[in-house]
Design an enzyme around this catalytic site. Sequence first.
Site, mmCIF file in Angstrom:
data_model
loop_
_atom_site.group_PDB
_atom_site.id
_atom_site.type_symbol
_atom_site.label_atom_id
_atom_site.label_comp_id
_atom_site.label_asym_id
_atom_site.label_seq_id
_atom_site.Cartn_x
_atom_site.Cartn_y
_atom_site.Cartn_z
ATOM 1 N N LYS A 22 62.158 37.989 39.006
ATOM 2 C CA LYS A 22 61.111 38.653 39.808
ATOM 3 C C LYS A 22 59.745 38.009 39.560
ATOM 4 C CE LYS A 22 59.242 42.602 38.249
ATOM 5 N NZ LYS A 22 57.777 42.521 38.137
ATOM 6 N N ASN A 23 59.398 37.840 38.295
ATOM 7 C CA ASN A 23 58.038 37.369 38.004
ATOM 8 C C ASN A 23 57.816 35.919 38.407
ATOM 9 O OD1 ASN A 23 57.353 39.877 37.142
ATOM 10 N ND2 ASN A 23 57.410 39.404 34.948
ATOM 11 N N ARG A 93 50.819 44.828 42.356
ATOM 12 C CA ARG A 93 49.745 44.217 41.582
ATOM 13 C C ARG A 93 49.680 42.702 41.773
ATOM 14 N NH1 ARG A 93 46.679 45.063 37.055
ATOM 15 N NH2 ARG A 93 46.877 42.955 36.302
ATOM 16 N N CYS A 117 47.234 50.010 35.063
ATOM 17 C CA CYS A 117 48.551 50.531 35.401
ATOM 18 C C CYS A 117 49.121 51.211 34.183
ATOM 19 C CB CYS A 117 49.466 49.437 35.906
ATOM 20 S SG CYS A 117 50.086 48.451 34.590
ATOM 21 N N ARG A 122 44.758 45.941 31.916
ATOM 22 C CA ARG A 122 45.070 44.708 32.655
ATOM 23 C C ARG A 122 43.905 44.142 33.481
ATOM 24 N NH1 ARG A 122 51.292 45.472 34.555
ATOM 25 N NH2 ARG A 122 51.349 43.239 34.322
ATOM 26 N N PRO A 123 42.867 43.660 32.811
ATOM 27 C CA PRO A 123 41.753 43.039 33.536
ATOM 28 C C PRO A 123 42.149 41.677 34.130
ATOM 29 C CG PRO A 123 41.486 42.737 31.170
ATOM 30 C CD PRO A 123 42.701 43.607 31.350
ATOM 31 N N ILE A 124 41.321 41.137 35.053
ATOM 32 C CA ILE A 124 41.613 39.800 35.602
ATOM 33 C C ILE A 124 40.431 38.849 35.378
ATOM 34 C CG2 ILE A 124 43.315 40.583 37.318
ATOM 35 C CD1 ILE A 124 41.072 40.043 39.456
ATOM 36 N N ASP A 125 39.647 39.137 34.323
ATOM 37 C CA ASP A 125 38.477 38.302 34.051
ATOM 38 C C ASP A 125 38.835 36.828 33.849
ATOM 39 O OD1 ASP A 125 39.676 39.597 31.676
ATOM 40 O OD2 ASP A 125 38.294 38.304 30.570
ATOM 41 N N GLN A 126 39.999 36.534 33.262
ATOM 42 C CA GLN A 126 40.354 35.133 33.010
ATOM 43 C C GLN A 126 40.713 34.408 34.318
ATOM 44 O OE1 GLN A 126 39.926 33.711 29.883
ATOM 45 N NE2 GLN A 126 38.997 35.745 29.684
ATOM 46 N N ASP A 305 58.141 42.580 27.913
ATOM 47 C CA ASP A 305 58.971 43.222 28.943
ATOM 48 C C ASP A 305 60.360 43.603 28.425
ATOM 49 O OD1 ASP A 305 56.904 43.057 30.693
ATOM 50 O OD2 ASP A 305 57.774 41.519 31.976
ATOM 51 N N ILE A 327 50.740 42.857 23.232
ATOM 52 C CA ILE A 327 50.239 42.376 24.534
ATOM 53 C C ILE A 327 49.536 43.492 25.311
ATOM 54 C CG2 ILE A 327 50.824 41.168 26.681
ATOM 55 C CD1 ILE A 327 51.661 39.493 24.306
ATOM 56 N N ARG A 397 61.721 48.593 41.274
ATOM 57 C CA ARG A 397 60.747 47.517 41.460
ATOM 58 C C ARG A 397 61.300 46.191 40.928
ATOM 59 N NH1 ARG A 397 55.627 48.716 38.383
ATOM 60 N NH2 ARG A 397 55.713 46.475 38.606
HETATM 61 C C1 UD1 Z 1 52.873 39.209 33.411
HETATM 62 C C2 UD1 Z 1 54.159 39.812 33.904
HETATM 63 C C3 UD1 Z 1 54.484 41.079 33.138
HETATM 64 C C4 UD1 Z 1 54.494 40.801 31.642
HETATM 65 C C5 UD1 Z 1 53.212 40.098 31.216
HETATM 66 C C6 UD1 Z 1 53.224 39.643 29.771
HETATM 67 C C7 UD1 Z 1 54.187 39.122 36.202
HETATM 68 C C8 UD1 Z 1 54.020 39.510 37.616
HETATM 69 N N1 UD1 Z 1 54.014 40.088 35.312
HETATM 70 O O1 UD1 Z 1 51.847 40.173 33.669
HETATM 71 O O2 UD1 Z 1 55.762 41.558 33.558
HETATM 72 O O3 UD1 Z 1 54.591 42.029 30.945
HETATM 73 O O4 UD1 Z 1 52.983 38.936 32.018
HETATM 74 O O5 UD1 Z 1 54.291 38.804 29.541
HETATM 75 O O6 UD1 Z 1 54.498 38.008 35.885
HETATM 76 N N2 UD1 Z 1 44.393 39.722 30.099
HETATM 77 C C9 UD1 Z 1 43.007 39.704 30.045
HETATM 78 N N3 UD1 Z 1 42.322 39.118 31.080
HETATM 79 C C10 UD1 Z 1 42.940 38.554 32.141
HETATM 80 C C11 UD1 Z 1 44.348 38.574 32.195
HETATM 81 C C12 UD1 Z 1 45.049 39.163 31.141
HETATM 82 O O7 UD1 Z 1 42.408 40.209 29.090
HETATM 83 O O8 UD1 Z 1 42.251 38.043 33.043
HETATM 84 C C13 UD1 Z 1 45.177 40.320 28.988
HETATM 85 C C14 UD1 Z 1 46.021 41.517 29.415
HETATM 86 O O9 UD1 Z 1 45.276 42.718 29.384
HETATM 87 C C15 UD1 Z 1 47.126 41.497 28.401
HETATM 88 C C16 UD1 Z 1 47.310 39.994 28.114
HETATM 89 O O10 UD1 Z 1 46.128 39.366 28.556
HETATM 90 O O11 UD1 Z 1 46.713 42.120 27.202
HETATM 91 C C17 UD1 Z 1 48.497 39.372 28.802
HETATM 92 O O12 UD1 Z 1 48.494 39.716 30.180
HETATM 93 P P1 UD1 Z 1 49.092 38.745 31.296
HETATM 94 O O13 UD1 Z 1 49.928 37.673 30.648
HETATM 95 O O14 UD1 Z 1 48.010 38.322 32.194
HETATM 96 O O15 UD1 Z 1 50.052 39.732 32.082
HETATM 97 P P2 UD1 Z 1 50.320 39.732 33.636
HETATM 98 O O16 UD1 Z 1 50.223 38.354 34.184
HETATM 99 O O17 UD1 Z 1 49.534 40.816 34.262
#
Ligand code: UD1
Length: 430
Positions: A22-23, A93, A117, A122-126, A305, A327, A397
Amino acid sequence: MDRYVIKGGKPLSGEVEVGGAKNAALGLLAAAIMTDEDVTIENLPDVSDINQLIDAIENIGATVTRTDRHTVTINGSTIKSHVVDYEQMRKIRASYYLLGALLGKMSKAEVALPGGCAIGSRPIDQHLKGFRALGADIITDHGMVNAQAERLTGSHIFFDVVSVGATINVMLAAVKAEGRTVIENCAKEPHIVDVANMLNSMGANIRGAGTDKIRIQGVPSLHGTVYSTIPDQIEAGTFMCAAAATGGEILVKNVIPRHLESISSKLIEMGCTVIEYDDAVRVKAGDFIRGAKIKTLPYPGFPTDMQPQMTAVLSLAHGNSSVTESIFENRFKYVDELNRMGAIIKVESNAAFITGVGGLQGAEVSAPDLRAGAALVIAGLAANGFTTVNDIVYIKRGYERFVEKLKGVGAIIDTASSEEEEQKFKLKVG
Ligand code: UD1
């Protein structure tokens, strides 16, 4: 409301075939819109997350042709809009991958900000940091992220945290940027390699995916391809845990055993026998489950996961265990449900301390999220008596034909949509 009803206590045995990841597929679908030619993706899992991203892609104007349940052809030449609204984002998402893909394709994208969620903020700042480094102006306003660039140019990006989503999203945006991009402190998950491989088959020039440093030489255009999604590591791991928890033996087919190593080695430590073949693994439970220590980490570490499913197995161990979640900050919500089934688990901060109980009792429980839902099913399969798992919409899902596949290895499980159906199942199976 649909629910799973399970009569537990029966060792599972037989063979199960794992579907596409899926991912990985979420990233592949977004990548597919970046060319104006046909991209055919095979081995897609038929699960709601995937179908909702396909809807979002159709919604912005791409032409989507479904050949069968697992194959789709996408043509991005008809895309009219660069806007993905909140309605789509609310459903899935990972529509945020359309931010990177549209920015790469059209130099502009407007996508609703994903909310928090069930498992964390789960921020997207990066992701945004990466887009800015490539030259995009980013404005977040009224819940929308608006990204625009005159032109994207290659850059040197160092992520502050290892993020799967940010690595894929920035890679998508950078493939057509002018010049060379170097991304450091990347996530190394197999699905990142899969997305890079598909983009390369479309004419991109990405090197180093699967390591912590990805190098991308921008190309002016991408072309069509036919690509098959890698097998789902987490679906495979879920069946491996189901074998361990029920004292059974399952041959899990259509997997890449290397992707499962952190799960296999933990199960071996817990007393299981795991045999690897070219594209399958056989898991045979030991006489009893040994306690273990687990800490979730980015790949190749133990996957977050798989944390709930493995905790369900460890709740049955002879001896004590600990599971540390490094994580996501809120990923133990299912523990109260497991405790209602007789588990003894205490959560302190980001760790769960498990006193193995040797056996669980069936109960009515609710899935708080996707993987936690799978963990409750595993617990139900191992428990004495009947278990009802509510809120299975989360499980759907990410697991295709979950009930059918479990039945195929001997599970006594069914979907019921009413109290009446639930009672009927219980009477039938005794
Ligand atoms: C993806 C997977 C999810 C899995 C996760 C970790 C998909 C669609 N989903 O989620 O199933 O549980 O990887 O293996 O592939 N973070 C920040 N800033 C950012 C992005 C992330 O601080 O901009 C933090 C998150 O809060 C978290 C960590 O980084 O603590 C890892 O998150 P991330 O690897 O980004 O998870 P997803 O891509 O959302």
